[in-house]
Design a protein around this motif. Structure first.
Motif, PDB file in Angstrom:
ATOM      1  N   HIS A 172       0.797  -1.228   0.000  1.00 29.47           N
ATOM      2  CA  HIS A 172       0.000   0.000   0.000  1.00 29.47           C
ATOM      3  C   HIS A 172       0.830   1.279   0.000  1.00 29.47           C
ATOM      4  CE1 HIS A 172      -3.750  -2.221   0.558  1.00 29.47           C
ATOM      5  NE2 HIS A 172      -3.115  -2.964   1.442  1.00 29.47           N
ATOM      6  N   VAL A 173       2.069   1.201   0.470  1.00 31.84           N
ATOM      7  CA  VAL A 173       2.888   2.408   0.556  1.00 31.84           C
ATOM      8  C   VAL A 173       4.080   2.339  -0.394  1.00 31.84           C
ATOM      9  CG1 VAL A 173       4.283   3.867   2.079  1.00 31.84           C
ATOM     10  CG2 VAL A 173       2.197   2.798   2.947  1.00 31.84           C
TER      11      VAL A 173
ATOM     12  N   ASN B 140       2.647   1.423  -3.944  1.00 33.36           N
ATOM     13  CA  ASN B 140       1.691   2.467  -4.334  1.00 33.36           C
ATOM     14  C   ASN B 140       0.848   2.047  -5.531  1.00 33.36           C
ATOM     15  OD1 ASN B 140       0.408   4.964  -4.170  1.00 33.36           O
ATOM     16  ND2 ASN B 140       1.877   5.953  -5.551  1.00 33.36           N
TER      17      ASN B 140
END
Length: 866
Positions: free
Chosen positions: A690-691, A694
């Protein structure tokens, strides 16, 4: 200067025997006298000295050596007590010269023992290290005389000898004749001891009886100081053969045990006088007893002896009419967060405490682990639990050089606040020169009498390591006090920091501890009975930061824990950003806590970053080289470079391990089945997706799916079932990929084979519903209805339907596979005949026996031709 000699076994290796030794029935053979201290074992970061002293006619090695050649001081004890330096002291204890067996002679030996110990401890800078004596027979008389002599030493009269008594925590007397008893005079006991080795005559008896008066006087002198020493009185249970031909109990219990002795405990040893100190194996009851008591004494010695030396420093100051310097600084929460609710970690706290046992030398402990694991909270919890041990505790944030220096400036203010007489600190605390503040505090900490402080250097996550010169990294060593005392605790994410004893901090294994954090942070009680709470705790997998983050969100809303888990999986990043800040964590947010680690990984290795991103498409557990090498030739350039060989892969994964983002698997595995795997925490796995990533990347998803599918083993492979167990977690991840993306629908032969193999894997493991889904998905992405790979999948679907009892569907699949294989391979090809044979089995199960017979006959004829 006398050199210390180490004991060496014949093969230079410690021997741990499997069979018990045989008790000796005669005196020890004559051996050359070895004088002075001998190093039996140096120990690993030793916190205590164990000093063994033999008795009359003894030998510094043979006294402690069993009939099978095992010297327990050398071959057994270092395995059970690795943090002890073991020494054996030798002296001329021959009883064959009648005139030399006198207590005055023993007293000379006692003074030499003290002198030898003082010299060795001075040379090795271990003057204040705790001592535990193990003394056999009349060697105990020497030890008592040594402690009496040491206790009597004062300024101007061999003052350095006093350190031995101050440092002695315990004595284990092994068959020592302390006193007469049961009508037996003390002098008679001395004769008993001598008679084991020599036929005593009247002159020797008179000599010893005369000296027994001195021994009785010694007992009175030793009594007052014995209260400072933990004492174990070991006594023999069996008679010993003497030189005169008969057997006797040399030192009976009534003489070996001093009744009413302060902190004294009697111990029975199931052996005779000679063999009560000879243990041939670890399971020997005598060894288990003796080593157990030594381990307990070694564990407790540091605090007791450290307190004595602290008191001694104050007394010395009074004796010399010098002002007593005090170094107690009040605890403060201005720069140190108070841990209100700390859960678990008792093992780690106990380990830190053990490493900090006071032996007069500086100790450094490095607490390392993944960000969010609670390293800071662990360090502060240790400081709170053991604050009475330290005169001052300072917490210094060490995330960078400027912040570290500011921490020293704050420490200077605390010191000046409690000691305004230190005028030089006033200008420093009022000024802005951080370097002067740091040097002033380091100087204060280096005072020889100020040796009970603790400094916590927290968040040292940017260490400058050998061969690595990244921007923002620095070496913390120049910032540490130069004194050879005190306690230093460093917390870091780096597992490569080699400044002291490492203490790894890993996830909370006890789910009840996770539930306790959730309960406290969310303000919700009785979570242990909430199934949703337990599922959420398992998902967050013992990461304190993730548990506290979830609790902080739940504290402000009425959402159930089950609903929170659904949001966690569906909207991870958005949920994290909506969570309130956590004041007890430096980074304060789960989604940003690993950013600093990622920045350093980027500076060190681009391949490590790619591996991290790719990992999001595998399961978080057990990724290994050979798994990835399945796609090396067909993958992008960076992937081919990453998986070129073990060296390339290890170089990338080592960078991730250094920053605790990944760790090597420690569970036992079969070394013959490919290489060791690596794993990451489930929360780090979510953060990557999720980070770090991305968004979704089809190309990386294809690599993961293809690697997993192509690595499914054939059943002819040795131990194929072990590989299936390693692959199933990644297969489950692939199934989710296929359900949520377009991967696998392209005209890609490798992809078709990979998905087909996943069906084989599920079918072999009995998970038939998942197998059907894989086969159906393989058909969707195949090269065409008549391609041989497509027909293999169709045939296996027929097998699957037959196993499920869906026989009509199975027949359709077999018929389709048969037509295709006859066209592609011919009617007599082995693949075609396999389908024919399976159709025969199917018809037989359907009761269509005529058709079954035709299929069997065709299959048989085809095999005969082949």
């Amino acid at each position: 200067m006398r050199r210390l000699n180490k004991f060496r076994s014949k093969n230079n290796k410690a021997k741990v025997p499997l069979e018990p030794s045989t008790s000796l029935v005669s005196a020890e053979p004559a051996a050359a006298v070895v004088l002075g201290l001998q190093v039996v074992a140096e120990g690993i970061e030793p916190i205590v000295d164990i000093v063994a002293v033999h008795g009359l006619n003894g030998h510094c090695e043979k006294t402690w050596t069993a009939g099978n050649g095992v010297n327990w001081l050398r071959d057994l004890l270092p395995h059970d007590l690795p943090n002890a330096r073991v020494l054996s002291w030798g002296y001329d204890a021959n009883t064959h010269s009648r005139s030399r067996v006198s207590c005055q002679y023993l007293f000379d030996h006692a003074r030499t023992l003290v002198s030898d110990l003082c010299l060795e401890r001075e040379i090795t800078h271990t003057n204040k290290r705790p001592i535990i004596f193990v003394a056999h027979s009349l060697g105990g008389i020497i030890v008592k005389s040594a402690l009496i002599h040491s206790d009597a030493a004062r300024r101007g009269a061999l003052e350095e000898h006093r350190s031995i008594k101050l440092s002695t925590y315990g004595v284990m007397f092994m068959g020592t004749p302390h006193q007469g008893g049961s009508g037996v005079a003390l002098g008679r006991l001395m004769v008993n001891v001598a008679s084991v080795f020599v036929a005593a005559d009247d002159r020797l008896l008179q000599h010893l009886e005369r000296d027994s008066e001195w021994l009785q006087q010694q007992l009175g002198q030793y009594g007052p100081i014995s209260g400072d020493i933990v004492t174990k009185f070991a006594f023999e249970e069996y008679a010993t053969p003497t030189a005169l031909g008969h057997s006797i109990i040399v030192v009976p219990r009534a003489s070996a045990v001093v009744p009413g002795a302060t902190d004294g405990e009697p111990i029975a040893i199931h052996a005779d006088h000679t063999n009560m100190v000879k243990f041939g194996m670890k399971s020997d009851p005598g060894y288990r007893t003796v080593s157990g008591h030594l381990r307990v004494m070694a564990r407790n010695a540091g605090d007791a002896v450290g307190g004595r030396w602290d008191t001694e420093g104050r007394v010395d100051a009074v004796r010399s009419n010098q002002p007593i310097q005090l170094f107690d600084v009040q605890s403060s929460v201005l720069e140190m967060l108070h841990v209100e609710h700390f859960v678990g970690r008792d093992e780690e706290i106990d380990r830190i405490h053990k490493e900090f046992q006071n032996n007069g030398a500086r100790k450094i402990v490095v607490v390392h682990g993944l960000g969010g694991m609670g390293k800071t909270q662990l360090a502060l919890a240790y400081a709170q639990r053991h604050r009475d041990k330290y005169s001052a505790v300072f917490w210094i944030n060490s995330k960078d050089v400027d912040t570290l220096k500011q921490g020293y400036a704050t420490a200077a203010k605390r010191i000046y606040h409690d000691y305004p007489s230190l005028i030089h600190l006033k200008a420093i605390t009022e000024g802005s020169d951080l370097d002067k503040a740091m040097e002033a505090v380091k100087s204060w900490l280096s005072n020889p009498q100020n040796d009970r402080w603790l400094i916590i250097y927290d968040n040292y996550d940017t260490p400058k390591l050998p061969g690595c010169d990244e921007v923002g990294t620095f070496d913390i060593q120049p910032f540490l006090p130069k004194a050879d005392h005190g306690a230093i605790l460093i917390t870091t994410r780096s597992s490569q920091l080699r400044l002291g004893r490492p203490v790894p901090v890993k996830k909370l294994e006890n789910i009840n501890h996770s539930l306790e954090i959730l309960s406290h942070a969310s303000g919700r009680d009785d979570l242990s009975s909430d199934p949703g709470a337990r599922i959420l705790a398992c998902e967050l997998d013992g990461l304190p930061l993730a548990l506290a983050t979830a609790g902080a969100y739940l504290y402000q809303v009425s959402t159930s824990l089950t609903d929170y888990l659904q949001m966690y999986k569906a909207s991870w990043l958005r949920l994290q950003k909506k969570t309130p800040q956590l004041l007890s964590y430096e980074d304060r947010a789960l989604y940003s806590t690993w950013d600093i680690s990622l920045d350093h990984v980027k500076q060190q290795s681009s391949l490590a970053v790619k591996l991290l991103q790719l990992w999001a498409y595998f399961d978080n557990q057990d990724v290994w080289l050979e798994l990835l090498q399945e796609c090396r030739r067909d993958g992008p350039e960076w992937f081919s470079e990453l998986t070129e060989d073990q060296i390339s892969f290890d170089e990338a994964v080592r960078v991730l391990c250094d920053h605790a983002l990944v760790e090597a698997n420690t569970v036992n595995r079969d070394d013959s089945v490919e290489s060791r795997g690596y794993s990451m925490h489930s929360c780090v796995h979510s953060w990557i997706m999720h980070v770090v990533n991305n968004g979704w990347d089809d190309s990386m998803a294809e690599i993961a799916l293809t690697c997993t599918g192509l690595h499914v083993p054939d059943k002819t492979r040795p131990q194929y079932w072990y590989m299936e167990r390693r692959l199933i977690r990644h297969a489950n991840k692939c199934q989710k990929i296929l359900c949520t993306s377009q991967v696998g629908q392209y005209d890609n032969g490798s992809m078709h084979v990979a998905v087909h193999n996943l069906g084989l894997l599920y079918a072999d493991l009995g998970r038939l519903d998942e197998a059907e889904k894989m086969y159906q998905r393989a058909l969707q992405g195949s090269w065409g209805p008549e391609h041989t790979s497509t027909l293999d999948t169709v045939h296996n679907l027929g097998n699957l339907y037959a196993d499920l009892g869906r026989l009509d569907e199975a027949e359709k699949m077999y018929q389709r596979a048969l037509l295709g294989r006859e066209k592609a391979w011919g009617p007599e090809h082995t693949s075609t005949l396999d389908t024919v044979h399976n159709l025969g089995i199917l018809y037989a199960n359907l009761g269509r026996l005529d058709e079954a017979e035709k299929m069997y006959q065709r299959a048989q004829q085809g095999k005969e031709k082949a």
